[in-house]
Design a protein around this motif. Structure first.
Motif, PDB file in Angstrom:
ATOM      1  N   VAL A 158     125.785  -5.421  65.336  1.00 14.99           N
ATOM      2  CA  VAL A 158     126.454  -6.725  65.175  1.00 14.99           C
ATOM      3  C   VAL A 158     127.668  -6.812  66.090  1.00 14.99           C
ATOM      4  CG1 VAL A 158     127.688  -8.221  63.551  1.00 14.99           C
ATOM      5  CG2 VAL A 158     125.657  -6.968  62.790  1.00 14.99           C
ATOM      6  N   LEU A 159     128.472  -5.755  66.102  1.00 19.25           N
ATOM      7  CA  LEU A 159     129.691  -5.744  66.916  1.00 19.25           C
ATOM      8  C   LEU A 159     129.362  -5.840  68.404  1.00 19.25           C
ATOM      9  CD1 LEU A 159     132.758  -5.340  67.241  1.00 19.25           C
ATOM     10  CD2 LEU A 159     132.352  -2.871  67.128  1.00 19.25           C
ATOM     11  N   THR A 160     128.403  -5.061  68.857  1.00 20.48           N
ATOM     12  CA  THR A 160     128.106  -5.047  70.297  1.00 20.48           C
ATOM     13  C   THR A 160     127.420  -6.331  70.757  1.00 20.48           C
ATOM     14  OG1 THR A 160     126.080  -3.781  69.820  1.00 20.48           O
ATOM     15  CG2 THR A 160     128.028  -2.547  70.492  1.00 20.48           C
ATOM     16  N   VAL A 161     126.635  -6.952  69.888  1.00 21.68           N
ATOM     17  CA  VAL A 161     126.037  -8.248  70.246  1.00 21.68           C
ATOM     18  C   VAL A 161     127.138  -9.284  70.467  1.00 21.68           C
ATOM     19  CG1 VAL A 161     124.712 -10.200  69.337  1.00 21.68           C
ATOM     20  CG2 VAL A 161     123.769  -7.901  69.209  1.00 21.68           C
ATOM     21  N   MET A 162     128.150  -9.277  69.604  1.00 25.42           N
ATOM     22  CA  MET A 162     129.275 -10.209  69.758  1.00 25.42           C
ATOM     23  C   MET A 162     129.939 -10.036  71.115  1.00 25.42           C
ATOM     24  SD  MET A 162     131.015  -9.834  65.965  1.00 25.42           S
ATOM     25  CE  MET A 162     132.600 -10.329  66.604  1.00 25.42           C
ATOM     26  N   ILE A 163     130.210  -8.781  71.496  1.00 24.20           N
ATOM     27  CA  ILE A 163     130.893  -8.517  72.764  1.00 24.20           C
ATOM     28  C   ILE A 163     129.982  -8.851  73.945  1.00 24.20           C
ATOM     29  CG2 ILE A 163     132.026  -6.758  74.178  1.00 24.20           C
ATOM     30  CD1 ILE A 163     132.581  -5.226  71.567  1.00 24.20           C
ATOM     31  N   ALA A 164     128.722  -8.423  73.867  1.00 21.69           N
ATOM     32  CA  ALA A 164     127.801  -8.612  74.982  1.00 21.69           C
ATOM     33  C   ALA A 164     127.551 -10.088  75.280  1.00 21.69           C
ATOM     34  CB  ALA A 164     126.481  -7.899  74.695  1.00 21.69           C
ATOM     35  N   LEU A 165     127.425 -10.899  74.250  1.00 19.53           N
ATOM     36  CA  LEU A 165     127.203 -12.329  74.467  1.00 19.53           C
ATOM     37  C   LEU A 165     128.393 -12.964  75.173  1.00 19.53           C
ATOM     38  CD1 LEU A 165     125.493 -13.431  71.123  1.00 19.53           C
ATOM     39  CD2 LEU A 165     124.458 -13.339  73.401  1.00 19.53           C
ATOM     40  N   ARG A 166     129.575 -12.555  74.779  1.00 16.21           N
ATOM     41  CA  ARG A 166     130.776 -13.143  75.370  1.00 16.21           C
ATOM     42  C   ARG A 166     130.993 -12.686  76.808  1.00 16.21           C
ATOM     43  NH1 ARG A 166     136.219 -12.094  72.170  1.00 16.21           N
ATOM     44  NH2 ARG A 166     135.932 -10.033  73.082  1.00 16.21           N
ATOM     45  N   GLU A 167     130.567 -11.453  77.120  1.00 15.23           N
ATOM     46  CA  GLU A 167     130.844 -10.871  78.437  1.00 15.23           C
ATOM     47  C   GLU A 167     129.590 -10.742  79.302  1.00 15.23           C
ATOM     48  OE1 GLU A 167     133.852 -10.163  79.396  1.00 15.23           O
ATOM     49  OE2 GLU A 167     134.919 -10.379  77.499  1.00 15.23           O
ATOM     50  N   ARG A 168     128.503 -11.417  78.950  1.00 13.80           N
ATOM     51  CA  ARG A 168     127.210 -11.187  79.616  1.00 13.80           C
ATOM     52  C   ARG A 168     127.241 -11.460  81.117  1.00 13.80           C
ATOM     53  NH1 ARG A 168     127.088 -15.775  76.643  1.00 13.80           N
ATOM     54  NH2 ARG A 168     126.371 -17.721  77.592  1.00 13.80           N
ATOM     55  N   ALA A 169     128.113 -12.352  81.570  1.00 18.84           N
ATOM     56  CA  ALA A 169     128.162 -12.667  83.004  1.00 18.84           C
ATOM     57  C   ALA A 169     128.676 -11.497  83.832  1.00 18.84           C
ATOM     58  CB  ALA A 169     129.043 -13.888  83.242  1.00 18.84           C
TER      59      ALA A 169
END
Length: 240
Positions: free
Chosen positions: A52-63
Motif C-alpha cells: 500500500v505504501l509503495t503504491v502511493m509513492i510510485a503513483l505520485r513519482e511514476r514520471a
C-alpha cells in the motif's frame, strides 16, 4: 484488540520513519511486529501493508522511474523468491526470529555505511537475487536494492521513484507467492487492515517532522534504534 492497536502504532512509526529518512519501513515494522505476534505473521502482514505504501509513492513519482534497471532487478528478485518461500515454510518460529534479527542488523549496517553495488549485470543480478530471498524469508529486502541503485548514481527523486516502483513489483510477486503457499491467513489480514490507517498518519507525521528535524541526526537515531531492536529480537528468539 491489543495486537491490532500494536499493529497500528508500529506501522505509524515505520511509515513516519520512511517519510523522514527515505528508508526503514520494513526494517522497523518486521522485528517490532514479530514481538507483538509471531515472525511468520509479521512478515506477511508487513508485506501486505508495505505494498500500500509503495503504491502511493510510485503513483505520485511514476514520471521519474528508470524502468530498465527496475525491470532487471525485479527479474532477478523473482528468481530468488522461491528460496525465501521455502525458508518461510519450513523454518521454525525460533529460527525465523533469529534470522530476522540477523538480517535487520546486517541491513542496518549496509545503510549506515552507504554500501554500493557495482553496475555490472552480475552485481545487479546478485543484489536482486539476495533481495528476493530476503523479501519472502524475512520481509526485509530494501538494503540490497538501495545499494544497487546507489551504484547507478541516480538523483534523489529518480532514486526514490525507482525504488518505489521496484517495491510495488516485488511486493506484488511476493504476495502472490505467499498466497500460493498458504501463508496469507485471517490474522495477517486483520493486522494489515488495522495497520493501513497508520500508513497515512505516519506519512503525514514524517513529512512534518522532516521539515523540523535534522535528517542526518534523525537517521542516526533510527539506525541506533534498529540495532537495539534487532538485539532484543535476537535475544527473545534465542530464549524461546
Amino acid at each position: 484488540m491489543p495486537v491490532l492497536l500494536a499493529a497500528f502504532v508500529i506501522v505509524l512509526v515505520a511509515a513516519a520513519t520512511q517519510a523522514t529518512t527515505g528508508f526503514g519501513f520494513a526494517l522497523v515494522a518486521v522485528p517490532l511486529l514479530a514481538m507483538a505476534t509471531d515472525a511468520h505473521t509479521a512478515i506477511v502482514t508487513v508485506s501486505l501493508i508495505g505494498l500500500v505504501l509503495t503504491v502511493m509513492i510510485a503513483l505520485r513519482e511514476r514520471a521519474h522511474v528508470r524502468w530498465r534497471p527496475v525491470a532487471g532487478l525485479l527479474a532477478a528478485t523473482a528468481l530468488g523468491m522461491p528460496v525465501g518461500l521455502l525458508v518461510l515454510a519450513v523454518a521454525p518460529e525460533r529460527m525465523l526470529g533469529i534470522l530476522i534479527a540477523i538480517v535487520v542488523l546486517a541491513c542496518t549496517a549496509m545503510v549506515w555505511r552507504g554500501v554500493r553495488v557495482g553496475t555490472g549485470p552480475a552485481a545487479v543480478a546478485g543484489a536482486g537475487l539476495v533481495a528476493g530471498v530476503l523479501a519472502t524469508a524475512t520481509g526485509v529486502n530494501g538494503p540490497p536494492v538501495v545499494a544497487a541503485f546507489r551504484g547507478m548514481d541516480f538523483d534523489p527523486r529518480t532514486f526514490r521513484a525507482s525504488l518505489a516502483a521496484f517495491f510495488v513489483g516485488s511486493g506484488a510477486v511476493g504476495l502472490a507467492g505467499f498466497g500460493l503457499t498458504g501463508q496469507i491467513h485471517g490474522v495477517a489480514i486483520a493486522l494489515a487492515a488495522a495497520g493501513v490507517p497508520g500508513v497515512a498518519f505516519g506519512w503525514w507525521a514524517g513529512n512534518r517532522a522532516f521539515a523540523r528535524l535534522d535528517p542526518n541526526r534523525f537517521r542516526r537515531m533510527v539506525l541506533c534504534a534498529l540495532i537495539v531492536t534487532s538485539i532484543v529480537t535476537l535475544v527473545r528468539a534465542a530464549s524461546m
